[in-house]
Enzyme design. Structure first.
Site, PDB file in Angstrom:
ATOM      1  N   ASP A  75       0.881  -1.169   0.000  1.00  0.00           N
ATOM      2  CA  ASP A  75       0.000   0.000   0.000  1.00  0.00           C
ATOM      3  C   ASP A  75       0.915   1.214   0.000  1.00  0.00           C
ATOM      4  O   ASP A  75       1.816   1.337   0.830  1.00  0.00           O
ATOM      5  CB  ASP A  75      -0.951   0.011   1.188  1.00  0.00           C
ATOM      6  CG  ASP A  75      -2.151   0.892   0.854  1.00  0.00           C
ATOM      7  OD1 ASP A  75      -2.880   0.571  -0.101  1.00  0.00           O
ATOM      8  OD2 ASP A  75      -2.334   1.933   1.510  1.00  0.00           O
TER       9      ASP A  75
ATOM     10  N   GLY B 248       1.705   5.787 -12.246  1.00  0.00           N
ATOM     11  CA  GLY B 248       1.103   6.692 -11.258  1.00  0.00           C
ATOM     12  C   GLY B 248       1.675   8.103 -11.304  1.00  0.00           C
ATOM     13  O   GLY B 248       1.685   8.765 -12.352  1.00  0.00           O
TER      14      GLY B 248
ATOM     15  N   ASP C  95       4.750   9.104 -10.965  1.00  0.00           N
ATOM     16  CA  ASP C  95       6.188   9.190 -11.276  1.00  0.00           C
ATOM     17  C   ASP C  95       6.567  10.420 -12.111  1.00  0.00           C
ATOM     18  O   ASP C  95       7.611  11.033 -11.854  1.00  0.00           O
ATOM     19  CB  ASP C  95       6.663   7.912 -11.985  1.00  0.00           C
ATOM     20  CG  ASP C  95       6.892   6.774 -11.006  1.00  0.00           C
ATOM     21  OD1 ASP C  95       7.033   7.049  -9.803  1.00  0.00           O
ATOM     22  OD2 ASP C  95       6.911   5.618 -11.451  1.00  0.00           O
TER      23      ASP C  95
ATOM     24  N   LYS D 296      15.224   3.843 -10.767  1.00  0.00           N
ATOM     25  CA  LYS D 296      14.146   4.187  -9.825  1.00  0.00           C
ATOM     26  C   LYS D 296      14.049   3.110  -8.748  1.00  0.00           C
ATOM     27  O   LYS D 296      13.973   3.413  -7.554  1.00  0.00           O
ATOM     28  CB  LYS D 296      12.799   4.325 -10.558  1.00  0.00           C
ATOM     29  CG  LYS D 296      11.663   4.593  -9.567  1.00  0.00           C
ATOM     30  CD  LYS D 296      10.274   4.355 -10.067  1.00  0.00           C
ATOM     31  CE  LYS D 296       9.297   4.327  -8.909  1.00  0.00           C
ATOM     32  NZ  LYS D 296       7.938   3.960  -9.256  1.00  0.00           N
TER      33      LYS D 296
ATOM     34  N   HIS E 285      10.945   4.404  -2.513  1.00  0.00           N
ATOM     35  CA  HIS E 285      10.257   4.036  -1.274  1.00  0.00           C
ATOM     36  C   HIS E 285      10.014   2.525  -1.231  1.00  0.00           C
ATOM     37  O   HIS E 285      10.177   1.885  -0.206  1.00  0.00           O
ATOM     38  CB  HIS E 285       8.930   4.798  -1.188  1.00  0.00           C
ATOM     39  CG  HIS E 285       8.095   4.747  -2.436  1.00  0.00           C
ATOM     40  ND1 HIS E 285       8.625   5.009  -3.684  1.00  0.00           N
ATOM     41  CD2 HIS E 285       6.791   4.423  -2.664  1.00  0.00           C
ATOM     42  CE1 HIS E 285       7.680   4.871  -4.608  1.00  0.00           C
ATOM     43  NE2 HIS E 285       6.562   4.509  -4.003  1.00  0.00           N
TER      44      HIS E 285
HETATM   45  P1  ITT Z   1      -3.458  -2.373  -5.448  1.00  0.00           P
HETATM   46  O1  ITT Z   1      -4.176  -1.896  -4.219  1.00  0.00           O
HETATM   47  O2  ITT Z   1      -4.207  -3.379  -6.243  1.00  0.00           O
HETATM   48  O3  ITT Z   1      -2.052  -2.810  -5.135  1.00  0.00           O
HETATM   49  P2  ITT Z   1      -3.579   0.424  -6.202  1.00  0.00           P
HETATM   50  O4  ITT Z   1      -3.084   1.186  -7.371  1.00  0.00           O
HETATM   51  O5  ITT Z   1      -5.020   0.595  -5.799  1.00  0.00           O
HETATM   52  O6  ITT Z   1      -3.262  -1.125  -6.455  1.00  0.00           O
HETATM   53  P3  ITT Z   1      -2.755   1.667  -3.727  1.00  0.00           P
HETATM   54  O7  ITT Z   1      -4.093   1.634  -3.133  1.00  0.00           O
HETATM   55  O8  ITT Z   1      -1.571   1.319  -2.844  1.00  0.00           O
HETATM   56  O9  ITT Z   1      -2.643   0.725  -4.988  1.00  0.00           O
HETATM   57  O10 ITT Z   1      -2.537   3.096  -4.377  1.00  0.00           O
HETATM   58  C1  ITT Z   1      -1.275   3.638  -4.481  1.00  0.00           C
HETATM   59  C2  ITT Z   1      -1.251   4.686  -5.557  1.00  0.00           C
HETATM   60  O11 ITT Z   1      -0.144   5.558  -5.265  1.00  0.00           O
HETATM   61  C3  ITT Z   1      -0.951   4.025  -6.894  1.00  0.00           C
HETATM   62  O12 ITT Z   1      -2.109   3.820  -7.641  1.00  0.00           O
HETATM   63  C4  ITT Z   1      -0.007   5.021  -7.549  1.00  0.00           C
HETATM   64  O13 ITT Z   1      -0.688   5.906  -8.323  1.00  0.00           O
HETATM   65  C5  ITT Z   1       0.624   5.775  -6.397  1.00  0.00           C
HETATM   66  N1  ITT Z   1       1.991   5.251  -6.255  1.00  0.00           N
HETATM   67  C6  ITT Z   1       2.449   4.343  -5.368  1.00  0.00           C
HETATM   68  N2  ITT Z   1       3.731   4.031  -5.591  1.00  0.00           N
HETATM   69  C7  ITT Z   1       4.096   4.759  -6.661  1.00  0.00           C
HETATM   70  C8  ITT Z   1       5.277   4.864  -7.405  1.00  0.00           C
HETATM   71  O14 ITT Z   1       6.343   4.148  -7.127  1.00  0.00           O
HETATM   72  N3  ITT Z   1       5.289   5.700  -8.431  1.00  0.00           N
HETATM   73  C9  ITT Z   1       4.210   6.426  -8.754  1.00  0.00           C
HETATM   74  N4  ITT Z   1       3.036   6.381  -8.146  1.00  0.00           N
HETATM   75  C10 ITT Z   1       2.975   5.546  -7.090  1.00  0.00           C
END
Ligand code: ITT
Length: 203
Positions: A75, A159, A161, A181, A186
């Site tokens: 998450d 996302g 990025d 990256k 993180h």
């Molecule tokens: P799952 O729950 O199925 O894993 P999700 O996309 O819904 O997929 P999250 O609820 O954890 O996942 O949402 C995290 C969001 O934060 C994700 O959709 C990305 O847009 C953003 N995010 C997380 N890590 C990132 C990264 O390394 N680079 C860019 N955006 C990131």
């Protein structure tokens, strides 16, 4: 202490292709059979927790119970300091049902402009949760700090990025080679804690 995860099946509890591909890459030096929720037809559980940790545990525990194997969830999200940490755990939801991250980036930019903010600092958080079929779980947290810039730059990654430049660099995550990256993100920081405690590297 929990037994190491080695020479066994592990299910990545995620439907996000960008994340799954980054996690598979991070796991490539380990002797594991890697599947994802999509491979097993496991639906996304409702993420109704109030923190990254709670949501990560919801995803890994539901997936582990259904698959009867060890499950790893992620998450994560982007926290913008001038917006009080938003979008944070709502990072995926800010992109709307079409998962449009250019729209989400624009929304962040508009909010910053509306506030007249001159602080564009932000950070990504990643919480990895591991759940075992016996109901036990563990979490590992990573963070990377940086600055936002608009318009978005770069087609790599996923996302947010293209709007995030980590501290000490001039390129956004979207402009960096994926391997680079992965080495500073993180997700990598959380993964290092996880692998040190629970994985055994292939000989
Ligand atoms: P799952 O729950 O199925 O894993 P999700 O996309 O819904 O997929 P999250 O609820 O954890 O996942 O949402 C995290 C969001 O934060 C994700 O959709 C990305 O847009 C953003 N995010 C997380 N890590 C990132 C990264 O390394 N680079 C860019 N955006 C990131």
């Amino acid at each position: 202490m929990k037994k190491k995860i080695d020479n066994e099946e592990i299910v990545i509890a995620s439907h996000n292709k960008g994340k799954v591909s980054e996690i598979k890459d991070l796991l490539k030096n380990y002797d594991l059979k890697i599947l994802s929720s999509s491979d097993l037809g496991i639906e996304e559980p409702e993420e109704n927790g109030s923190s990254f940790e709670e949501n990560a545990i919801i995803k890994s525990s539901v997936t582990s119970a259904l698959s009867k194997t060890v499950s790893l969830s992620d998450d994560s999200g982007l926290c913008v300091n001038a917006l009080g940490g938003q979008p944070g755990i709502y990072s995926a939801r800010w992109a709307g049902p079409d998962k449009d991250f250019l729209y989400a980036a624009e929304k962040i930019h508009e909010n910053l402009l509306e506030k007249g903010a001159d602080d564009y600092s932000a950070y990504f958080i990643c919480v990895l949760a591991v759940s075992w079929p016996d109901g036990d779980h563990k979490v590992f947290k990573g963070r990377v700090d940086g600055t936002l810039s608009f318009p978005p730059r770069g087609d790599n990654g996923f996302g947010y990025d293209p709007i995030f430049t980590p501290l000490g660099y001039t390129h956004t995550f979207g402009e960096m080679e994926p391997e680079f990256k992965h080495s500073i993100s993180h997700r990598n920081h959380a993964f290092n804690l996880f692998s040190k405690e629970l994985l055994i590297e292939k000989q």
